[in-house]
Design a protein around this motif. Structure first.
Motif, PDB file in Angstrom:
ATOM      1  N   SER A 138       0.845  -1.189   0.000  1.00  0.00           N
ATOM      2  CA  SER A 138       0.000   0.000   0.000  1.00  0.00           C
ATOM      3  C   SER A 138       0.883   1.243   0.000  1.00  0.00           C
ATOM      4  N   ARG A 139       0.261   2.393  -0.221  1.00  0.00           N
ATOM      5  CA  ARG A 139       0.995   3.653  -0.256  1.00  0.00           C
ATOM      6  C   ARG A 139       1.488   4.063   1.124  1.00  0.00           C
ATOM      7  N   SER A 140       0.943   3.448   2.168  1.00  0.00           N
ATOM      8  CA  SER A 140       1.329   3.796   3.535  1.00  0.00           C
ATOM      9  C   SER A 140       2.509   2.981   4.033  1.00  0.00           C
ATOM     10  N   ARG A 141       2.916   1.979   3.278  1.00  0.00           N
ATOM     11  CA  ARG A 141       4.022   1.132   3.736  1.00  0.00           C
ATOM     12  C   ARG A 141       4.984   0.874   2.583  1.00  0.00           C
ATOM     13  N   VAL A 142       5.978   1.741   2.497  1.00  0.00           N
ATOM     14  CA  VAL A 142       7.062   1.585   1.529  1.00  0.00           C
ATOM     15  C   VAL A 142       8.349   1.653   2.337  1.00  0.00           C
ATOM     16  N   VAL A 143       9.045   0.544   2.445  1.00  0.00           N
ATOM     17  CA  VAL A 143      10.146   0.469   3.406  1.00  0.00           C
ATOM     18  C   VAL A 143      11.308  -0.329   2.815  1.00  0.00           C
ATOM     19  N   PRO A 144      12.552   0.131   3.049  1.00  0.00           N
ATOM     20  CA  PRO A 144      13.712  -0.628   2.567  1.00  0.00           C
ATOM     21  C   PRO A 144      13.880  -1.915   3.362  1.00  0.00           C
ATOM     22  N   VAL A 145      14.180  -2.989   2.651  1.00  0.00           N
ATOM     23  CA  VAL A 145      14.290  -4.294   3.300  1.00  0.00           C
ATOM     24  C   VAL A 145      15.434  -5.100   2.677  1.00  0.00           C
ATOM     25  N   ARG A 146      15.790  -6.137   3.365  1.00  0.00           N
ATOM     26  CA  ARG A 146      16.662  -7.172   2.813  1.00  0.00           C
ATOM     27  C   ARG A 146      15.902  -8.493   2.877  1.00  0.00           C
ATOM     28  N   LEU A 147      15.853  -9.216   1.769  1.00  0.00           N
ATOM     29  CA  LEU A 147      15.223 -10.528   1.777  1.00  0.00           C
ATOM     30  C   LEU A 147      16.127 -11.475   2.562  1.00  0.00           C
ATOM     31  N   ALA A 148      15.658 -11.888   3.727  1.00  0.00           N
ATOM     32  CA  ALA A 148      16.464 -12.724   4.608  1.00  0.00           C
ATOM     33  C   ALA A 148      16.273 -14.206   4.332  1.00  0.00           C
ATOM     34  N   GLU A 149      15.047 -14.578   3.952  1.00  0.00           N
ATOM     35  CA  GLU A 149      14.769 -16.002   3.726  1.00  0.00           C
ATOM     36  C   GLU A 149      13.608 -16.143   2.758  1.00  0.00           C
ATOM     37  N   LEU A 150      13.719 -17.123   1.893  1.00  0.00           N
ATOM     38  CA  LEU A 150      12.689 -17.402   0.898  1.00  0.00           C
ATOM     39  C   LEU A 150      12.428 -18.894   0.860  1.00  0.00           C
ATOM     40  N   SER A 151      11.162 -19.270   0.998  1.00  0.00           N
ATOM     41  CA  SER A 151      10.769 -20.674   0.913  1.00  0.00           C
ATOM     42  C   SER A 151       9.755 -20.827  -0.211  1.00  0.00           C
ATOM     43  N   ILE A 152       9.966 -21.799  -1.082  1.00  0.00           N
ATOM     44  CA  ILE A 152       9.114 -21.984  -2.256  1.00  0.00           C
ATOM     45  C   ILE A 152       8.552 -23.406  -2.257  1.00  0.00           C
TER      46      ILE A 152
END
Length: 219
Positions: A138-152
């Motif tokens: 949403s327009r209220s939550r734009v935040v820098p992040v690092r992808l720490a873990e991904l499970s597929i």
């Protein structure tokens, strides 16, 4: 869109990868369906050790925030119109999954440069720098992040064994000014994110002591 003609258009969530210096957008990873739940964990960065007793209310920096959610990817709708979705017909969900996985890998070019440094006997191997990832919910939550873990979890496949339905679970570590610094582009974006939280907190309904069964507070 949903199947109802007058239903509101749903905003997609996703990840935007940008160049930290120029701010140029390198890739947008839009999530096909918004997750039904999103979990956030915040841990305070407080004074620790011997100083904790003397300064129990002091914080050393922004809270460490972790965001976790699960999303679904499905190529079924695209496969119903093969003439308009040649990539989905040929490779299914592989491109969408690879776009997410690429956030956890250095590029081949970066690895080759590191290999050349090792072969030349370089004393220090240059660490790989990735694009800056922004989590957009949403327009209220734009935040820098690092992808720490991904499970597929790949669930269904076409006759060529390309995945056509999958569930992905992402764990994102929010990057604050404590991680990036105030002069980094991501640091400025984090400050805007934190400022937005403060503005929302100011709009929260104020409680009354009476609601808590108290007539007042005394030392």
């Amino acid at each position: 869109m949903t199947g109802f003609p007058h239903s509101p258009r749903l905003t997609r969530a996703g990840l935007v990868l940008i160049e930290p210096g120029s701010g140029a957008v390198r890739r947008i990873v839009a999530l096909q369906y918004a997750a039904e739940t999103l979990s956030r964990r915040l841990s305070a960065q407080a004074v620790e050790g011997e100083g904790a007793r003397a300064h129990p209310l002091r914080l050393t920096g922004p809270a460490v925030e972790t965001i976790t959610f699960e999303a679904e990817l499905d190529a079924t709708d695209q496969l119903e119109f093969p003439d308009s979705n040649a990539a989905a017909v040929e490779t299914g969900l592989f491109p969408a999954l690879a776009a997410l996985e690429s956030m956890l890998h250095p590029t081949v070019a970066q690895l080759e440069r590191q290999g050349a440094q090792r072969r030349s006997g370089s004393f220090e191997i240059t660490p790989v720098e990735t694009p800056l990832a922004l989590f957009v919910w949403s327009r209220s939550r734009v935040v820098p992040v690092r992808l720490a873990e991904l499970s597929i979890t790949e669930e269904f496949f076409d006759p060529a064994l390309n995945p056509i339905r999958a569930r992905v679970s992402l764990t994102l570590r929010v990057l604050s000014v404590a991680d990036l610094g105030f002069d980094h582009r991501g640091g400025g974006l984090f400050m805007a994110y934190l400022q937005g939280k403060e503005a929302l907190a100011a709009r929260a309904a104020a409680g009354q002591l009476g609601e808590l069964g108290l007539g007042g507070l005394s030392a």
